[in-house]
Design an enzyme around this catalytic site. Structure first.
Site, short mmCIF file in Angstrom:
data_model
loop_
_atom_site.label_atom_id
_atom_site.label_comp_id
_atom_site.label_asym_id
_atom_site.label_seq_id
_atom_site.Cartn_x
_atom_site.Cartn_y
_atom_site.Cartn_z
N THR A 285 -26.27 75.65 3.98
CA THR A 285 -25.49 74.69 4.74
C THR A 285 -25.93 74.72 6.20
O THR A 285 -26.85 75.44 6.58
CB THR A 285 -23.99 75.00 4.60
OG1 THR A 285 -23.22 73.93 5.19
CG2 THR A 285 -23.61 76.30 5.29
N ALA B 212 -20.49 75.96 -0.05
CA ALA B 212 -21.88 75.65 -0.35
C ALA B 212 -22.20 74.23 0.10
O ALA B 212 -21.44 73.30 -0.16
CB ALA B 212 -22.16 75.79 -1.85
N SER B 213 -23.34 74.07 0.79
CA SER B 213 -23.81 72.76 1.23
C SER B 213 -22.73 72.09 2.08
O SER B 213 -22.28 72.67 3.06
CB SER B 213 -24.22 71.92 0.02
OG SER B 213 -24.93 70.78 0.40
N MET B 214 -22.29 70.86 1.74
CA MET B 214 -21.23 70.25 2.52
C MET B 214 -19.96 71.08 2.49
O MET B 214 -19.17 71.08 3.44
CB MET B 214 -20.93 68.83 2.01
CG MET B 214 -19.95 68.06 2.90
SD MET B 214 -19.43 66.48 2.20
CE MET B 214 -18.31 67.05 0.90
N GLY C 288 -19.92 74.16 2.86
CA GLY C 288 -20.06 75.09 3.97
C GLY C 288 -19.60 74.47 5.27
O GLY C 288 -19.03 75.15 6.13
#
Length: 205
Positions: free
Chosen positions: A177, A151-153, A155
Site C-alpha cells: 500500500t 492491504a492495498s486500498m 492499507g
C-alpha cells in the site's frame, strides 16, 4: 438448471485456492454462493452457518453508517481487523492466510462498502468515509481498540483510521500500500513493466 452471474473478478476459494464465485442470477446477496474451483464445484452455506472447510467462521451483517456491512469472524484472542483493497472482499484473504491468525486472534474480515456482500450506495466512496465504516464496525463488535491490518486500498483505509482514531489502533500492519495523495511514492516504470510481464507457468489471473 440454475442461472448464474459470475462476479467480475477472481475471488478466493474458502479452502485457500483460487476460485470463481457465482450467485444465482438476480440474487441480491442473501442466497448461497457457488464456488467453482479447479477440481470441484462447492456450495457455500448460507450466512450464519459454518463453512465446512476445516475452519469455523461466523458470517454476519450489520448496519454501519446507514448501509449493510457483511463481515466474518474467526478464532479468539486479541481483536484483529482485516481491511481488504479496492473491489475485493473478505473471500480474498483465503483460509491459508487467516487460519494461523485465528489461532491467536479474534479475526474479523469484512467487505468494504461497494464490494462483495456489503451495501452499494451511490458513490463516491472517499477513504475517510471508509475508515469511518471500519470504526463503526468496531463499535458494533464492542471493540474499543484492535490490531488493524490493511492491504492495498485497505492499507490507506487503515492509515486513515489510525490518524483519525489513534486510540483505537493497537498495532498497524500495512501490506502492498501507500499513503495516497500528493505524498505517495509511486513505483518506477520498470517495476510496473515487471509486474505486467507474463511469467511462464502463471495464468493471466
Amino acid at each position: 438448471g440454475i442461472r448464474l452471474c459470475l462476479t467480475r473478478r477472481l475471488a478466493r476459494h474458502p479452502l485457500g485456492r483460487p476460485a470463481l464465485i457465482a450467485r444465482p442470477y438476480g440474487d441480491d446477496g442473501d442466497g448461497p454462493l457457488i464456488s467453482t474451483g479447479r477440481d470441484e464445484v462447492r456450495r457455500i452455506l448460507r450466512y450464519g452457518e459454518e463453512v465446512r472447510s476445516g475452519m469455523d467462521v461466523k458470517m454476519s451483517d450489520a448496519v454501519i453508517n446507514g448501509i449493510n456491512i457483511h463481515y466474518r469472524e474467526y478464532g479468539s484472542g486479541d481483536p484483529l481487523l482485516l481491511i481488504m483493497g479496492l473491489s475485493a472482499n473478505a473471500d480474498w484473504w483465503g483460509e491459508e492466510f487467516i487460519q494461523p491468525l485465528a489461532e491467536r486472534f479474534h479475526v474479523v474480515a469484512y467487505d468494504n462498502r461497494g464490494a462483495g456482500r456489503s451495501g452499494k450506495p451511490e458513490g463516491p466512496y472517499p477513504v475517510p468515509l471508509m475508515a469511518e465504516d471500519a470504526a463503526g464496525l468496531m463499535d458494533h463488535l464492542g471493540w474499543e481498540s484492535a490490531h488493524v491490518l490493511g492491504a492495498s486500498m485497505g492499507g490507506m483505509i487503515a492509515q486513515e483510521l489510525a490518524l483519525n482514531h489513534p486510540d483505537r489502533v493497537r498495532r498497524l500492519v500495512l501490506f502492498c500500500t501507500n499513503c495516497g495523495g500528493q505524498e505517495q511514492v509511486l513505483a518506477s516504470p520498470e517495476v510496473y513493466a515487471l509486474l505486467h510481464t507474463p511469467r511462464d507457468g502463471v495464468t493471466s489471473e
